[in-house]
Design an enzyme around this catalytic site. Sequence first.
Site, short mmCIF file in Angstrom:
data_model
loop_
_atom_site.label_atom_id
_atom_site.label_comp_id
_atom_site.label_asym_id
_atom_site.label_seq_id
_atom_site.Cartn_x
_atom_site.Cartn_y
_atom_site.Cartn_z
N ASP A 65 -3.63 36.98 4.12
CA ASP A 65 -2.38 37.52 4.67
C ASP A 65 -2.04 38.83 3.95
O ASP A 65 -1.28 38.85 2.98
CB ASP A 65 -1.26 36.50 4.51
N GLU A 72 -6.99 27.12 0.00
CA GLU A 72 -7.21 27.46 -1.42
C GLU A 72 -7.26 26.22 -2.35
O GLU A 72 -8.06 26.27 -3.29
CB GLU A 72 -6.11 28.41 -1.89
N ASP A 124 -7.50 27.30 7.57
CA ASP A 124 -6.44 28.07 6.94
C ASP A 124 -5.90 27.33 5.73
O ASP A 124 -6.08 26.11 5.57
CB ASP A 124 -5.32 28.30 7.97
#
Length: 661
Positions: free
Chosen positions: A446, A379, A376
């Site tokens: 998300d 990025e 998670d």
Amino acid sequence: MGLREISGGFDWRDGHQVVRVEAWGPDSVRVRVGLTGVRDDVPGALGERPEADAEVKVGAESAVLVNGALRVELADGLLRFVREDTQAELLAEERIHFWWPGARLFTANGNGYSRIAQNFRAYDGERLFGLGQHQHGLLDQKGAVVELVQRNAEVSIPFLLSSRGYGLLWNTPAVGRVELGVTGTRWVSDSARQIDYWLTAGEPADVLRHYADATGHAPAFPAWAAGFWQSKLRYRSQEELLAVAREYRDRGLPLSVIVVDFFHWTHLGEWRFDPAEWPDPAAAVRELEEMGVKLMVSVWPSVSPLSENHPVMLERGLFLATEQGPPFHADWPDKGVEGEVGVSFYDASNPEARAFVWDRVKRNYYDHGVRVWWLDACEPELKPGTPANLLTHDGPGLEVLNAYPANNARAYYEGMRAAGETEIITLNRSAWAGSQRWGAALWSGDIPATFESLAAQIRAGLNVALSGIPWWTTDIGGFHGGDQDSPEYRELVVRWFQYGALCPLFRLHGFRDPEVPLHPTMTGGPNEVWSYGEEAYEHIVAAMRLREALRPYVLEQMRVASETGLPPMRPLFVDHPGDEAAWAVDDQFLFGPDLLVAPVHRLGQRAREVHLPAGARWTDAATGELHEGGQTLLVDAPLDRIPLFVREGAHIPGINAKERS
């Protein structure tokens, strides 16, 4: 000005600018442009140069390279890419202005870096696909301006597939943008040292195969991963999670993976279970294995200053460096403190840092039996998003940061391989070109819990497939919100389950109502398949049973993806490029060559138009009726089913009408 032949290509010099064109795999070339010379030490997605049987002719002021189906011509200082058999132009450089700056612009930033722009001609009727995953709701991105930067739900993979018969990889992880305008196509890097792109020619399936050969193939897909994945934000303890798994078993429902989400750790960046909540993770893994279920654990690339690893990693230079200010890159809650603390991201481009993180993960998770990783916030999730202030092992943030998620996935792939594992899959919130070779699956981040979001994911997932990532999924039901008692939301969950069962990965996740502030003790509302009422439950279970029946077919398509680069989920035009209408269909897809899927993505919709590709006949899986291809039908879509069609002559267990009746 000067031209010279090199091995399998040519160099052209005009003042300080050097253009190098090289054959790079079948029907493909690599183009690099630098000031005074081209570099081999700049990060990119291409592997070692493959062999190619190219013909090169160099004259005084022009050059030609022919490599299979692709012909490259240099004349009047501009490159032109042509299909060799028809001499049709695929793509050509075009000057930004007749006098200055030409088709390639370097604007100095200092220290050898430049803002770089590469300009190409625009073409009426061209359709452009790929570029990773974006929430703009477009499949064909002609006319869009797309930022090349990694953000939650916005995944930058700078690869384009064109309806004109080519694919182009902008082979730099630099932050920038691509402008797909009606007056020109322009690739921009905010700060880099050279232009670097790879171009291949062919039909869509050929382009995708060439791209996988150039950037890496996905490994073999684990058979267990084709089943259902259960997740929510979040299970707070070992017993809470095991109780859910036991409920699936007791109900006789299929379950392959269950997920431990964030805040299970002692501190962020210690990469270990909190024993107060997870007293015996090895025992939990054993019990789940007895039920045929894998445990996936969320592991983040960020480190709290409260973590025992923070001072060690800081001293050894294992964090992303900052040009100005201390090496804190975001704020995030952690245990033992009120509010949020400044956290640091490890430098995933640094081999020593990757080894350090894997060592902690192995000791504290792998050695307890965990084999599946949820990567998670990879990025990385900067707050604020300031790549210009970062310095990595591979170079300045503006030049290389988009490759961070691929390097992060690499840490786990290489660690698992070193431990002797062969079944490797990580679930990532971001990716870059070549991520697939590290066993990286992608999910769409998300996203909102709305029908509009569901429609956007259909297009986003298809563009991901056309960007070289065969393993992809969404949060079924969306991530942000969702009232379990709302009839409208229950319908959305049913429709999303029907779609999700036909995605490469079949996974439920979300932050359901009541939404509460993020905190180490928090959790979201219920998000199990029985959380949405009896009617929804019946339809959801039907989708789960369908997926179970489809697993042999799914695994066969995953095998093809690994071996050839052809993704399992793909737009209709990949298999039917000669059907002009198929290029305009943006809310249907083929799963493998034989199964056509038409998701329902509007509230209250009980029928929808379905285009049947030309060149085949198609059987309605619900009625058994056979239809000619090359037409569009209005198809019933009651709440209990998703429109599915099977190519004539194919037999797919669980799909054919007589098996579903």
